[in-house]
Design a protein around this motif. Sequence first.
Motif, PDB file in Angstrom:
ATOM      1  N   SER A   1       0.799  -1.193   0.000  1.00  0.00           N
ATOM      2  CA  SER A   1       0.000   0.000   0.000  1.00  0.00           C
ATOM      3  C   SER A   1       0.828   1.236   0.000  1.00  0.00           C
ATOM      4  CB  SER A   1      -0.923   0.036   1.175  1.00  0.00           C
ATOM      5  OG  SER A   1      -1.611  -1.180   1.181  1.00  0.00           O
ATOM      6  N   LEU A   2       2.043   1.143  -0.647  1.00  0.00           N
ATOM      7  CA  LEU A   2       2.977   2.257  -0.698  1.00  0.00           C
ATOM      8  C   LEU A   2       3.526   2.372  -2.087  1.00  0.00           C
ATOM      9  CD1 LEU A   2       4.988   4.332   0.698  1.00  0.00           C
ATOM     10  CD2 LEU A   2       6.475   2.372   0.929  1.00  0.00           C
ATOM     11  N   VAL A   3       3.916   3.538  -2.427  1.00  0.00           N
ATOM     12  CA  VAL A   3       4.588   3.775  -3.682  1.00  0.00           C
ATOM     13  C   VAL A   3       6.034   4.070  -3.416  1.00  0.00           C
ATOM     14  CG1 VAL A   3       2.518   4.610  -4.811  1.00  0.00           C
ATOM     15  CG2 VAL A   3       4.011   6.188  -3.659  1.00  0.00           C
ATOM     16  N   SER A   4       6.791   4.198  -4.453  1.00  0.00           N
ATOM     17  CA  SER A   4       8.213   4.460  -4.308  1.00  0.00           C
ATOM     18  C   SER A   4       8.443   5.796  -3.629  1.00  0.00           C
ATOM     19  CB  SER A   4       8.863   4.469  -5.683  1.00  0.00           C
ATOM     20  OG  SER A   4      10.164   4.976  -5.585  1.00  0.00           O
TER      21      SER A   4
ATOM     22  N   PRO B   1     -10.240  20.422  -2.306  1.00  0.00           N
ATOM     23  CA  PRO B   1     -10.253  20.232  -0.871  1.00  0.00           C
ATOM     24  C   PRO B   1      -9.581  18.917  -0.493  1.00  0.00           C
ATOM     25  CG  PRO B   1     -12.412  19.722  -1.771  1.00  0.00           C
ATOM     26  CD  PRO B   1     -11.564  20.226  -2.909  1.00  0.00           C
ATOM     27  N   ARG B   2      -9.133  18.841   0.733  1.00  0.00           N
ATOM     28  CA  ARG B   2      -8.474  17.622   1.214  1.00  0.00           C
ATOM     29  C   ARG B   2      -9.424  16.444   1.071  1.00  0.00           C
ATOM     30  NH1 ARG B   2      -3.865  19.218   4.429  1.00  0.00           N
ATOM     31  NH2 ARG B   2      -3.020  20.869   3.124  1.00  0.00           N
ATOM     32  N   ASP B   3      -8.870  15.305   0.706  1.00  0.00           N
ATOM     33  CA  ASP B   3      -9.681  14.129   0.402  1.00  0.00           C
ATOM     34  C   ASP B   3      -9.067  12.918   1.092  1.00  0.00           C
ATOM     35  OD1 ASP B   3     -11.002  11.955  -0.719  1.00  0.00           O
ATOM     36  OD2 ASP B   3     -10.733  12.612  -2.784  1.00  0.00           O
ATOM     37  N   PRO B   4      -9.770  12.278   2.029  1.00  0.00           N
ATOM     38  CA  PRO B   4      -9.205  11.128   2.734  1.00  0.00           C
ATOM     39  C   PRO B   4      -8.963   9.909   1.851  1.00  0.00           C
ATOM     40  CG  PRO B   4     -11.472  11.484   3.394  1.00  0.00           C
ATOM     41  CD  PRO B   4     -11.096  12.638   2.521  1.00  0.00           C
ATOM     42  N   ALA B   5      -9.423   9.917   0.615  1.00  0.00           N
ATOM     43  CA  ALA B   5      -9.113   8.825  -0.317  1.00  0.00           C
ATOM     44  C   ALA B   5      -7.797   9.071  -1.042  1.00  0.00           C
ATOM     45  CB  ALA B   5     -10.232   8.662  -1.335  1.00  0.00           C
ATOM     46  N   ARG B   6      -7.266  10.279  -0.958  1.00  0.00           N
ATOM     47  CA  ARG B   6      -6.023  10.635  -1.667  1.00  0.00           C
ATOM     48  C   ARG B   6      -4.956  10.968  -0.642  1.00  0.00           C
ATOM     49  NH1 ARG B   6      -8.775  13.884  -6.719  1.00  0.00           N
ATOM     50  NH2 ARG B   6      -9.806  12.027  -7.501  1.00  0.00           N
ATOM     51  N   LEU B   7      -4.293   9.903  -0.231  1.00  0.00           N
ATOM     52  CA  LEU B   7      -3.291   9.990   0.822  1.00  0.00           C
ATOM     53  C   LEU B   7      -1.886   9.969   0.249  1.00  0.00           C
ATOM     54  CD1 LEU B   7      -4.959   7.343   3.147  1.00  0.00           C
ATOM     55  CD2 LEU B   7      -5.064   9.822   3.414  1.00  0.00           C
ATOM     56  N   GLU B   8      -0.939  10.281   1.116  1.00  0.00           N
ATOM     57  CA  GLU B   8       0.482  10.121   0.828  1.00  0.00           C
ATOM     58  C   GLU B   8       1.078   9.326   1.982  1.00  0.00           C
ATOM     59  OE1 GLU B   8       1.935  14.104  -1.462  1.00  0.00           O
ATOM     60  OE2 GLU B   8       1.904  14.182   0.726  1.00  0.00           O
ATOM     61  N   VAL B   9       2.100   8.527   1.665  1.00  0.00           N
ATOM     62  CA  VAL B   9       2.770   7.718   2.675  1.00  0.00           C
ATOM     63  C   VAL B   9       4.273   7.954   2.566  1.00  0.00           C
ATOM     64  CG1 VAL B   9       3.138   5.369   3.521  1.00  0.00           C
ATOM     65  CG2 VAL B   9       0.946   5.984   2.539  1.00  0.00           C
ATOM     66  N   ARG B  10       4.918   8.009   3.750  1.00  0.00           N
ATOM     67  CA  ARG B  10       6.369   8.209   3.797  1.00  0.00           C
ATOM     68  C   ARG B  10       7.001   7.125   4.654  1.00  0.00           C
ATOM     69  NH1 ARG B  10       8.956   9.898   7.846  1.00  0.00           N
ATOM     70  NH2 ARG B  10       7.218  11.016   8.775  1.00  0.00           N
ATOM     71  N   PHE B  11       7.890   6.341   4.032  1.00  0.00           N
ATOM     72  CA  PHE B  11       8.647   5.331   4.754  1.00  0.00           C
ATOM     73  C   PHE B  11      10.041   5.833   5.105  1.00  0.00           C
ATOM     74  CE2 PHE B  11       5.207   2.783   3.468  1.00  0.00           C
ATOM     75  CZ  PHE B  11       5.193   1.655   4.267  1.00  0.00           C
TER      76      PHE B  11
ATOM     77  N   ASP C   1       2.192   8.573  -3.342  1.00  0.00           N
ATOM     78  CA  ASP C   1       0.735   8.523  -3.392  1.00  0.00           C
ATOM     79  C   ASP C   1       0.202   7.179  -2.903  1.00  0.00           C
ATOM     80  OD1 ASP C   1       0.331  11.097  -4.479  1.00  0.00           O
ATOM     81  OD2 ASP C   1       0.814  10.347  -6.477  1.00  0.00           O
ATOM     82  N   TYR C   2      -0.912   7.235  -2.221  1.00  0.00           N
ATOM     83  CA  TYR C   2      -1.657   6.074  -1.753  1.00  0.00           C
ATOM     84  C   TYR C   2      -3.120   6.461  -1.895  1.00  0.00           C
ATOM     85  CZ  TYR C   2      -3.445   2.472   1.460  1.00  0.00           C
ATOM     86  OH  TYR C   2      -4.120   1.417   2.022  1.00  0.00           O
ATOM     87  N   TRP C   3      -3.715   6.081  -3.016  1.00  0.00           N
ATOM     88  CA  TRP C   3      -5.079   6.497  -3.315  1.00  0.00           C
ATOM     89  C   TRP C   3      -6.026   5.314  -3.175  1.00  0.00           C
ATOM     90  CZ3 TRP C   3      -5.499  10.538  -7.800  1.00  0.00           C
ATOM     91  CH2 TRP C   3      -4.704  11.649  -7.482  1.00  0.00           C
ATOM     92  N   ILE C   4      -7.069   5.520  -2.387  1.00  0.00           N
ATOM     93  CA  ILE C   4      -8.104   4.505  -2.191  1.00  0.00           C
ATOM     94  C   ILE C   4      -9.083   4.647  -3.356  1.00  0.00           C
ATOM     95  CG2 ILE C   4      -9.892   3.618  -0.668  1.00  0.00           C
ATOM     96  CD1 ILE C   4      -8.288   5.002   1.663  1.00  0.00           C
ATOM     97  N   ILE C   5      -8.984   3.725  -4.282  1.00  0.00           N
ATOM     98  CA  ILE C   5      -9.758   3.787  -5.522  1.00  0.00           C
ATOM     99  C   ILE C   5     -11.179   3.282  -5.308  1.00  0.00           C
ATOM    100  CG2 ILE C   5      -9.871   2.960  -7.908  1.00  0.00           C
ATOM    101  CD1 ILE C   5      -6.751   2.592  -7.659  1.00  0.00           C
ATOM    102  N   LYS C   6     -11.296   2.206  -4.551  1.00  0.00           N
ATOM    103  CA  LYS C   6     -12.617   1.600  -4.350  1.00  0.00           C
ATOM    104  C   LYS C   6     -12.635   0.867  -3.014  1.00  0.00           C
ATOM    105  CE  LYS C   6     -16.061  -0.775  -7.147  1.00  0.00           C
ATOM    106  NZ  LYS C   6     -16.973   0.342  -7.195  1.00  0.00           N
TER     107      LYS C   6
ATOM    108  N   VAL D   1      -6.383  -0.116  -3.916  1.00  0.00           N
ATOM    109  CA  VAL D   1      -5.493   1.023  -3.690  1.00  0.00           C
ATOM    110  C   VAL D   1      -4.501   1.097  -4.832  1.00  0.00           C
ATOM    111  CG1 VAL D   1      -3.737   1.988  -2.144  1.00  0.00           C
ATOM    112  CG2 VAL D   1      -5.691   0.750  -1.197  1.00  0.00           C
ATOM    113  N   GLY D   2      -4.205   2.307  -5.279  1.00  0.00           N
ATOM    114  CA  GLY D   2      -3.231   2.458  -6.352  1.00  0.00           C
ATOM    115  C   GLY D   2      -2.673   3.863  -6.410  1.00  0.00           C
ATOM    116  N   THR D   3      -1.949   4.112  -7.472  1.00  0.00           N
ATOM    117  CA  THR D   3      -1.345   5.419  -7.700  1.00  0.00           C
ATOM    118  C   THR D   3      -1.799   5.958  -9.043  1.00  0.00           C
ATOM    119  OG1 THR D   3       0.620   4.404  -8.683  1.00  0.00           O
ATOM    120  CG2 THR D   3       0.688   4.848  -6.317  1.00  0.00           C
ATOM    121  N   PRO D   4      -1.885   7.290  -9.166  1.00  0.00           N
ATOM    122  CA  PRO D   4      -2.400   7.869 -10.405  1.00  0.00           C
ATOM    123  C   PRO D   4      -1.542   7.586 -11.633  1.00  0.00           C
ATOM    124  CG  PRO D   4      -1.750   9.589  -8.857  1.00  0.00           C
ATOM    125  CD  PRO D   4      -1.627   8.292  -8.145  1.00  0.00           C
TER     126      PRO D   4
END
Length: 176
Positions: free
Chosen positions: A8-11, A96-106, A120-125, A135-138
């Motif tokens: 659930s993370l991107v690069s 506006p801020r959207d809880p389905a469009r998150l960012e993650v930092r490792f 990016d960590y986007w809750i698609i469905k 979950v995916g990335t744009p």
Amino acid sequence: MKRIFALSLVSVLAGCSTTPDSLPTQSGVDLNKYAGTWYEQSRLPNRFQDDCVSDVQADYAVQPDGTLSVTNQCKTASNGTKVAHAEGRLNPSIEPRDPARLEVRFAPEWTSWIPWVWGDYWIIKLDDNYQYSLVGTPDRNYLWVLSRDKQADPAKVQQLLDHAGSLGFPVEKAIR
């Protein structure tokens, strides 16, 4: 240096281009309901999880400041457990801020001011009961199908993969 993976993370090094209209996301996401344990059912191959062979899961907790704590883990081929910790937040570049469009930092906390350490960590469905998540990335390079149960309904997993395919994700490469 120990390699980390990111369910659930991107690069965090490459980052993803965030364009709000490039990928539709789930409306009305409640992060308190989303919090908890999710089990990976399928994913697009990624370098963070190359050595994950089973028992891939992510645990999310909403913090008092509204951020998310993230703990990912998996079993490796050598029967070890790989663990990575992260922070998630609402994407600050989207209004506006959207809880389905998150960012993650490792990456370490002291790097949090650098934009490209956030992925990016986007809750698609989501299903209505928060039992399945796509979950995916744009940029369509990262994708996960998650469920609350270790053994998910294969038909529901396929439905989510079909939906991702309709959005341009290369689901023929998906690992189950």
